[in-house]
Design a protein around this motif. Structure first.
Motif, mmCIF file in Angstrom:
data_model
loop_
_atom_site.group_PDB
_atom_site.id
_atom_site.type_symbol
_atom_site.label_atom_id
_atom_site.label_comp_id
_atom_site.label_asym_id
_atom_site.label_seq_id
_atom_site.Cartn_x
_atom_site.Cartn_y
_atom_site.Cartn_z
ATOM 1 N N GLU A 1 135.845 83.750 -5.104
ATOM 2 C CA GLU A 1 134.443 83.409 -4.862
ATOM 3 C C GLU A 1 134.246 82.823 -3.467
ATOM 4 O O GLU A 1 133.216 83.045 -2.829
ATOM 5 C CB GLU A 1 133.945 82.420 -5.921
ATOM 6 N N TRP A 2 135.233 82.095 -2.977
ATOM 7 C CA TRP A 2 135.172 81.551 -1.624
ATOM 8 C C TRP A 2 135.213 82.680 -0.598
ATOM 9 O O TRP A 2 134.437 82.688 0.369
ATOM 10 C CB TRP A 2 136.319 80.575 -1.404
ATOM 11 N N GLN A 3 136.101 83.641 -0.798
ATOM 12 C CA GLN A 3 136.176 84.781 0.116
ATOM 13 C C GLN A 3 134.864 85.569 0.128
ATOM 14 O O GLN A 3 134.404 86.025 1.173
ATOM 15 C CB GLN A 3 137.341 85.678 -0.276
ATOM 16 N N GLU A 4 134.261 85.727 -1.062
ATOM 17 C CA GLU A 4 132.976 86.419 -1.160
ATOM 18 C C GLU A 4 131.892 85.662 -0.394
ATOM 19 O O GLU A 4 131.020 86.261 0.239
ATOM 20 C CB GLU A 4 132.585 86.562 -2.630
ATOM 21 N N MET A 5 131.967 84.333 -0.432
ATOM 22 C CA MET A 5 130.955 83.496 0.198
ATOM 23 C C MET A 5 130.959 83.623 1.721
ATOM 24 O O MET A 5 129.903 83.569 2.356
ATOM 25 C CB MET A 5 131.178 82.034 -0.206
ATOM 26 N N ILE A 6 132.118 83.791 2.310
ATOM 27 C CA ILE A 6 132.194 83.748 3.773
ATOM 28 C C ILE A 6 132.491 85.105 4.413
ATOM 29 O O ILE A 6 132.593 85.190 5.640
ATOM 30 C CB ILE A 6 133.259 82.724 4.238
ATOM 31 N N LYS A 7 132.582 86.171 3.623
ATOM 32 C CA LYS A 7 133.066 87.439 4.167
ATOM 33 C C LYS A 7 132.144 88.038 5.231
ATOM 34 O O LYS A 7 132.605 88.760 6.121
ATOM 35 C CB LYS A 7 133.301 88.450 3.046
ATOM 36 N N PHE A 8 130.842 87.747 5.188
ATOM 37 C CA PHE A 8 129.926 88.321 6.164
ATOM 38 C C PHE A 8 129.897 87.542 7.484
ATOM 39 O O PHE A 8 129.355 88.028 8.469
ATOM 40 C CB PHE A 8 128.503 88.353 5.598
ATOM 41 N N HIS A 9 130.472 86.358 7.494
ATOM 42 C CA HIS A 9 130.263 85.462 8.625
ATOM 43 C C HIS A 9 131.352 85.532 9.694
ATOM 44 O O HIS A 9 131.100 85.206 10.853
ATOM 45 C CB HIS A 9 130.148 84.024 8.123
ATOM 46 N N HIS A 10 132.555 85.902 9.306
ATOM 47 C CA HIS A 10 133.660 86.016 10.261
ATOM 48 C C HIS A 10 133.858 84.720 11.053
ATOM 49 O O HIS A 10 133.959 84.719 12.292
ATOM 50 C CB HIS A 10 133.435 87.196 11.209
ATOM 51 N N TYR A 11 133.888 83.607 10.343
ATOM 52 C CA TYR A 11 134.070 82.313 10.994
ATOM 53 C C TYR A 11 135.453 82.212 11.630
ATOM 54 O O TYR A 11 136.441 82.705 11.070
ATOM 55 C CB TYR A 11 133.963 81.183 9.974
ATOM 56 N N PRO A 12 135.576 81.529 12.769
ATOM 57 C CA PRO A 12 136.905 81.155 13.258
ATOM 58 C C PRO A 12 137.624 80.320 12.193
ATOM 59 O O PRO A 12 136.976 79.664 11.365
ATOM 60 C CB PRO A 12 136.596 80.328 14.513
ATOM 61 N N GLU A 13 138.940 80.319 12.212
ATOM 62 C CA GLU A 13 139.716 79.679 11.150
ATOM 63 C C GLU A 13 139.389 78.200 11.005
ATOM 64 O O GLU A 13 139.275 77.686 9.888
ATOM 65 C CB GLU A 13 141.214 79.870 11.410
ATOM 66 N N ASN A 14 139.243 77.494 12.129
ATOM 67 C CA ASN A 14 138.976 76.057 12.010
ATOM 68 C C ASN A 14 137.564 75.782 11.496
ATOM 69 O O ASN A 14 137.331 74.778 10.813
ATOM 70 C CB ASN A 14 139.223 75.329 13.329
ATOM 71 N N VAL A 15 136.610 76.675 11.764
ATOM 72 C CA VAL A 15 135.260 76.521 11.224
ATOM 73 C C VAL A 15 135.267 76.784 9.718
ATOM 74 O O VAL A 15 134.658 76.043 8.937
ATOM 75 C CB VAL A 15 134.271 77.467 11.934
ATOM 76 N N ALA A 16 135.972 77.844 9.292
ATOM 77 C CA ALA A 16 136.079 78.136 7.858
ATOM 78 C C ALA A 16 136.747 76.990 7.111
ATOM 79 O O ALA A 16 136.332 76.626 5.999
ATOM 80 C CB ALA A 16 136.858 79.437 7.641
#
Length: 316
Positions: free
Chosen positions: A33-48
């Protein structure tokens, strides 16, 4: 065990009590569910990682209160991250996002202070928005400054200052998983919490909790984490709840946002673009409006309804 049950083990909150001690806790983990939540955003690792820790913190703080509605964490600052928003609703669903300033440079070594609190004036607000809140009544809101470089310590400071509750949080997150543990002294009711039944409980439990690692929070099933930490204690299960990523965006909410923008601004967008497209910042769902649909919004009933709409500055 069914396949669905196996999947849900990675998206679960476990709440528990310590038998004979005025201490409670919860452990949370999210993967799919976490991966689904952020998959469109492509955040840098430290932001994620930062967003994931605030999301885990919001989930765990929601476990400590009896409340029907939304618990929201809003973080604002002057760094490359302009805004973080994490919302937990009953039953246990969550959505979260981070807004990065246009053109901002994100370096891998940047920490919380560099990413959010560049000028030292960053704030974290905790908002409780009741499900049955009456129009015109403002939700409860408390704030804490971002004094620490640790998400957990900033949230602990909030609980100590605003709620006067001794609370310890352990948070971890990356681009694939988030996890967390909260241990909290239970509030007394009329002075009747019997700490004398086990006067050493809090200190002993804290010593055990301090040994938890990021690796355990992210990669060891929550039930095993709790057994490793507290196998000498008697844990009393309270609830186990599946967590889902769920966005509550809708056409109605987008209508309200456009009404608040006003007809002239909407017409200017139509003149430039030929249509209006609104993308949800949480789930990436797109709402598209033709010139005829925009014109239909601005009839008298809809204009009157705009006063009851949502704030276009707040994530929908």
């Amino acid at each position: 065990m069914t396949e669905n049950k196996k999947e849900n083990l990675n998206n679960r909150m476990i709440k528990f009590l310590f038998e004979g001690a005025p201490v409670r806790g919860a452990c949370v983990q999210m993967a799919e569910e976490w991966q689904e939540m952020i998959k469109f955003h492509h955040y840098p690792e430290n932001v994620a990682a930062l967003l994931g820790q605030f999301t885990a913190g919001a989930l765990l703080l929601s476990s400590t209160i009896k409340f029907e509605g939304s618990l929201i964490l809003q973080v604002k600052g002057s760094g490359p991250i302009a805004f973080i928003y994490a919302e937990v609703r009953n039953p246990m669903s969550v959505r979260a996002m981070a807004e990065i300033r246009e053109g901002a440079e994100i370096k891998p070594e940047m920490d919380l202070q560099e990413l959010i609190n560049k000028d030292g004036k960053g704030l974290c607000a905790l908002i409780l928005d009741p499900k049955d809140r009456r129009p015109g009544v403002q939700p409860y809101q408390g704030m804490v400054s971002l004094e620490s470089n640790s998400v957990a310590e900033n949230l602990e400071n909030y609980m100590a200052k605003s709620e006067q509750l001794e609370t310890k949080l352990y948070l971890a997150a990356d681009c694939k998983k988030l996890g967390g543990l909260v241990i909290q002294k239970m509030p007394s009711v009329g002075g009747n919490v019997s700490e004398i039944s086990d006067p050493d409980a809090w200190g002993r439990i804290m010593q055990l909790a301090h040994t938890v690692t990021k690796e355990e929070l992210l990669n060891v099933p929550a039930t095993d984490v709790l057994h490793r930490l507290f196998w000498q204690e008697k844990l009393v299960p309270v609830t186990e709840t599946d967590i889902t990523f769920e966005c509550n965006c809708s056409r109605d909410k987008t209508d309200s946002m456009l009404l608040q923008l006003g007809k002239q601004e909407c017409m200017d967008i139509l003149k430039a673009e030929g249509k209006i497209e609104v993308n949800c910042r949480f789930c990436n769902r797109k709402q598209v409006y033709t010139p005829e649909e925009v014109e239909a919004l601005f009839v008298e009933p809809n204009i009157d309804a705009a006063a009851m709409g949502t704030d276009p500055k707040r994530p929908q």
